[in-house]
Scaffold this motif. Structure first.
Motif, mmCIF file in Angstrom:
data_model
loop_
_atom_site.group_PDB
_atom_site.id
_atom_site.type_symbol
_atom_site.label_atom_id
_atom_site.label_comp_id
_atom_site.label_asym_id
_atom_site.label_seq_id
_atom_site.Cartn_x
_atom_site.Cartn_y
_atom_site.Cartn_z
ATOM 1 N N THR A 263 11.444 68.420 -40.071
ATOM 2 C CA THR A 263 10.137 68.030 -41.221
ATOM 3 C C THR A 263 10.598 66.894 -42.032
ATOM 4 O OG1 THR A 263 9.185 70.627 -41.548
ATOM 5 C CG2 THR A 263 8.963 69.321 -43.430
ATOM 6 N N LEU A 264 9.675 66.202 -42.081
ATOM 7 C CA LEU A 264 10.289 64.858 -42.949
ATOM 8 C C LEU A 264 9.370 65.134 -44.338
ATOM 9 C CD1 LEU A 264 11.268 62.106 -42.975
ATOM 10 C CD2 LEU A 264 9.163 61.625 -42.353
ATOM 11 N N VAL A 265 10.359 65.207 -45.539
ATOM 12 C CA VAL A 265 9.212 65.743 -46.582
ATOM 13 C C VAL A 265 9.567 64.067 -47.646
ATOM 14 C CG1 VAL A 265 9.738 66.418 -48.936
ATOM 15 C CG2 VAL A 265 10.786 68.234 -46.973
ATOM 16 N N VAL A 266 8.325 63.523 -48.133
ATOM 17 C CA VAL A 266 8.010 62.723 -48.105
ATOM 18 C C VAL A 266 7.635 61.743 -49.230
ATOM 19 C CG1 VAL A 266 6.587 60.208 -48.005
ATOM 20 C CG2 VAL A 266 7.539 61.602 -46.045
ATOM 21 N N ASP A 267 8.362 61.404 -50.817
ATOM 22 C CA ASP A 267 8.252 61.317 -52.380
ATOM 23 C C ASP A 267 7.690 60.121 -52.046
ATOM 24 O OD1 ASP A 267 9.272 64.087 -53.158
ATOM 25 O OD2 ASP A 267 11.240 63.250 -52.683
ATOM 26 N N GLU A 271 0.274 60.611 -56.222
ATOM 27 C CA GLU A 271 -0.363 61.339 -55.321
ATOM 28 C C GLU A 271 -1.399 60.028 -53.786
ATOM 29 O OE1 GLU A 271 -2.255 64.793 -57.245
ATOM 30 O OE2 GLU A 271 -0.891 64.954 -59.028
ATOM 31 N N LEU A 272 -1.487 60.997 -52.933
ATOM 32 C CA LEU A 272 -1.915 59.827 -52.146
ATOM 33 C C LEU A 272 -2.854 61.059 -51.091
ATOM 34 C CD1 LEU A 272 -0.032 56.683 -50.855
ATOM 35 C CD2 LEU A 272 -1.804 57.544 -52.336
ATOM 36 N N PRO A 273 -4.520 60.789 -50.240
ATOM 37 C CA PRO A 273 -4.461 62.105 -49.391
ATOM 38 C C PRO A 273 -3.463 62.441 -48.191
ATOM 39 C CG PRO A 273 -6.485 60.161 -50.241
ATOM 40 C CD PRO A 273 -4.534 59.669 -51.042
ATOM 41 N N PRO A 274 -3.664 62.865 -48.424
ATOM 42 C CA PRO A 274 -2.576 64.175 -46.800
ATOM 43 C C PRO A 274 -2.010 62.559 -45.905
ATOM 44 C CG PRO A 274 -4.167 65.448 -47.068
ATOM 45 C CD PRO A 274 -4.674 64.062 -47.892
ATOM 46 N N LEU A 275 -0.997 62.398 -45.755
ATOM 47 C CA LEU A 275 -0.496 60.817 -44.726
ATOM 48 C C LEU A 275 -1.157 61.126 -43.536
ATOM 49 C CD1 LEU A 275 2.818 59.666 -45.904
ATOM 50 C CD2 LEU A 275 1.233 59.520 -47.000
ATOM 51 N N GLU A 276 -1.550 59.500 -42.965
ATOM 52 C CA GLU A 276 -1.899 59.978 -41.729
ATOM 53 C C GLU A 276 -0.847 58.595 -40.520
ATOM 54 O OE1 GLU A 276 -5.636 58.408 -40.858
ATOM 55 O OE2 GLU A 276 -6.015 60.156 -42.009
ATOM 56 N N VAL A 277 0.100 59.496 -39.958
ATOM 57 C CA VAL A 277 1.001 58.842 -39.355
ATOM 58 C C VAL A 277 1.257 59.168 -37.793
ATOM 59 C CG1 VAL A 277 3.501 58.603 -39.187
ATOM 60 C CG2 VAL A 277 2.350 58.781 -41.218
ATOM 61 N N LEU A 292 5.975 65.899 -43.496
ATOM 62 C CA LEU A 292 5.251 65.868 -42.335
ATOM 63 C C LEU A 292 6.206 66.578 -41.538
ATOM 64 C CD1 LEU A 292 3.823 63.473 -43.909
ATOM 65 C CD2 LEU A 292 4.723 62.138 -41.920
ATOM 66 N N ALA A 293 5.349 67.667 -40.374
ATOM 67 C CA ALA A 293 6.004 68.369 -39.060
ATOM 68 C C ALA A 293 5.537 67.168 -37.821
ATOM 69 C CB ALA A 293 5.071 69.426 -38.774
ATOM 70 N N PHE A 294 7.166 67.612 -36.766
ATOM 71 C CA PHE A 294 6.658 66.871 -36.085
ATOM 72 C C PHE A 294 7.967 67.195 -34.681
ATOM 73 C CE2 PHE A 294 10.170 64.947 -37.912
ATOM 74 C CZ PHE A 294 11.359 64.875 -37.388
ATOM 75 N N THR A 305 9.918 54.521 -40.258
ATOM 76 C CA THR A 305 9.349 53.506 -40.025
ATOM 77 C C THR A 305 8.011 53.213 -40.419
ATOM 78 O OG1 THR A 305 10.981 52.722 -38.508
ATOM 79 C CG2 THR A 305 9.691 51.483 -39.065
ATOM 80 N N ALA A 306 7.015 54.429 -39.488
ATOM 81 C CA ALA A 306 5.781 54.051 -39.697
ATOM 82 C C ALA A 306 5.184 54.388 -41.431
ATOM 83 C CB ALA A 306 5.532 54.906 -38.778
ATOM 84 N N VAL A 307 6.163 55.333 -42.064
ATOM 85 C CA VAL A 307 5.178 55.813 -43.619
ATOM 86 C C VAL A 307 6.079 54.660 -44.578
ATOM 87 C CG1 VAL A 307 6.763 57.498 -45.759
ATOM 88 C CG2 VAL A 307 6.103 58.181 -42.653
ATOM 89 N N ALA A 308 7.546 54.004 -44.217
ATOM 90 C CA ALA A 308 7.699 52.877 -44.784
ATOM 91 C C ALA A 308 6.917 51.799 -45.236
ATOM 92 C CB ALA A 308 9.411 52.474 -44.377
#
Length: 340
Positions: A263-267, A271-277, A292-294, A305-308
């Motif tokens: 799980t990637l915990v992103v701060d 506030e934003l809608p659920p991330l799409e990665v 985010l689970a993977f 990298t994609a989130v950043a």
């Protein structure tokens, strides 16, 4: 210095393979059990407790050996100590056949069997240790040095004059661990070594085992239901189910084999809608924080990298899958051929 092998073993830092201290080749153990079939008739059936088990443990390695109740863990350890004779296959511990030379092997191994003490029930702890010294013919200087170290690191000084029967389970476990090490064994078999211990005592025992392994090169085979023991002490873990080896490797590989998720915990800045990665799914959103689970077997680097690149990132952290859940999944799927 050690480096990890593909099978979860270790080798010296120069790349030379470490000497195997424990060798198990195609070992089987079959018990004949009689069961009632009607009022007067009994039928005999075979129970295969260990089924074609094969593995190596290099000298100086600390290995977790885990599985559900009835998986064959205790049967394996009893064969490695010579208490039980294999029905088939080959066993060697320090080059010795345990079943044929049990007395000779006893001087080179230490054993702590869960809730079965090796200490004398009505004697003070100190007297039990003196009897161990005489049984193993431990030289006085070696005995005194080993005892002093165990007493200090396991906090046994207040207990030495106490009869074993008056000790709590946690105190007795510490006493048993010390007794198993007084004769400087090459290999130590531990069954639930932290059972009954409070958090502080567990930490002391774990640190003690780390030091024994690192400083003396003692090989340790650890069976436990406390998976924190495995995570904190062992680089390699073997999972047994229905007498067969279903996993042998590192903890990271175990998480992948059990199809767990990281799980990637992103701060985020806001506030934003659920991330799409790609390659991940958002499983939880709380204000500017998202989870985010993977798949556990995948690297987190592309996801980070994609989130950043796409979102206003403040901070992030990575959480590994819960080891108990991973092992439960592994048991559930362990009906095919054993892992090699």
């Amino acid at each position: 210095m050690r480096t990890e092998t593909a099978g979860g073993g270790t080798v010296p830092g120069d790349g030379v393979a470490a000497e195997p201290l424990i060798e198990v080749d195609g070992v089987e153990k079959v018990f004949s059990v009689r069961r009632r079939a009607g009022r007067l008739r009994r039928v005999r059936r075979e129970v295969r407790a260990v089924d074609g088990l094969t593995f190596r443990v290099p000298r100086g390695e600390m290995v977790g050996y885990i599985g559900p109740n009835g998986a064959g863990k205790s049967t394996t350890v009893k064969m490695l100590t010579g208490i039980l004779t294999p029905s088939g296959g080959r066993l060697r511990v320090a080059g010795i056949d345990p079943a044929r030379e049990r007395t000779r092997l006893a001087r080179r191994i230490g054993v702590v069997f869960g809730q079965r003490t090796t200490l004398w029930w009505d004697l003070p702890l100190q007297d039990s240790y003196e009897l161990v010294r005489r049984m193993y013919r431990v030289p006085d200087a070696v005995y005194r040095a080993n005892l002093d170290r165990c007493v200090e690191l396991l906090d046994l000084a207040p207990l030495l004059a106490v009869p074993v029967r008056q000790l709590s389970l946690g105190q007795r476990m510490r006493g048993d661990i010390a007794a198993a090490l007084l004769h400087d064994p090459e290999v130590l078999y531990l069954d639930e070594p932290t059972i009954g211990l409070d958090v502080v005592s567990k930490a002391k025992v774990r640190q003690f085992l780390r030091e024994v392994n690192a400083e003396r090169g003692t090989t340790v085979l650890l069976t436990t239901h406390d998976l924190t023991d495995i995570e904190q002490l062992c680089r390699r873990v073997m999972v047994i189910d229905h007498g067969r080896l279903v996993y042998d490797g590192g903890l990271d590989g175990l998480r992948a084999a059990g199809e767990g998720e990281r799980t990637l915990v992103v701060d985020l800045e806001r506030e934003l809608p659920p991330l799409e990665v790609p390659g991940a799914r958002t499983v939880r959103v709380e204000g500017p924080r998202q989870w985010l689970a993977f798949p556990a077997g995948r690297s987190a680097a592309p996801l980070v990298t994609a989130v950043a690149e796409r979102y206003p990132l403040v901070d992030l952290s990575l959480r590994e899958p819960d080891i108990e859940e991973v092992i439960a999944r592994l048991y559930a799927g362990a009906h095919g051929p054993p892992a090699r």
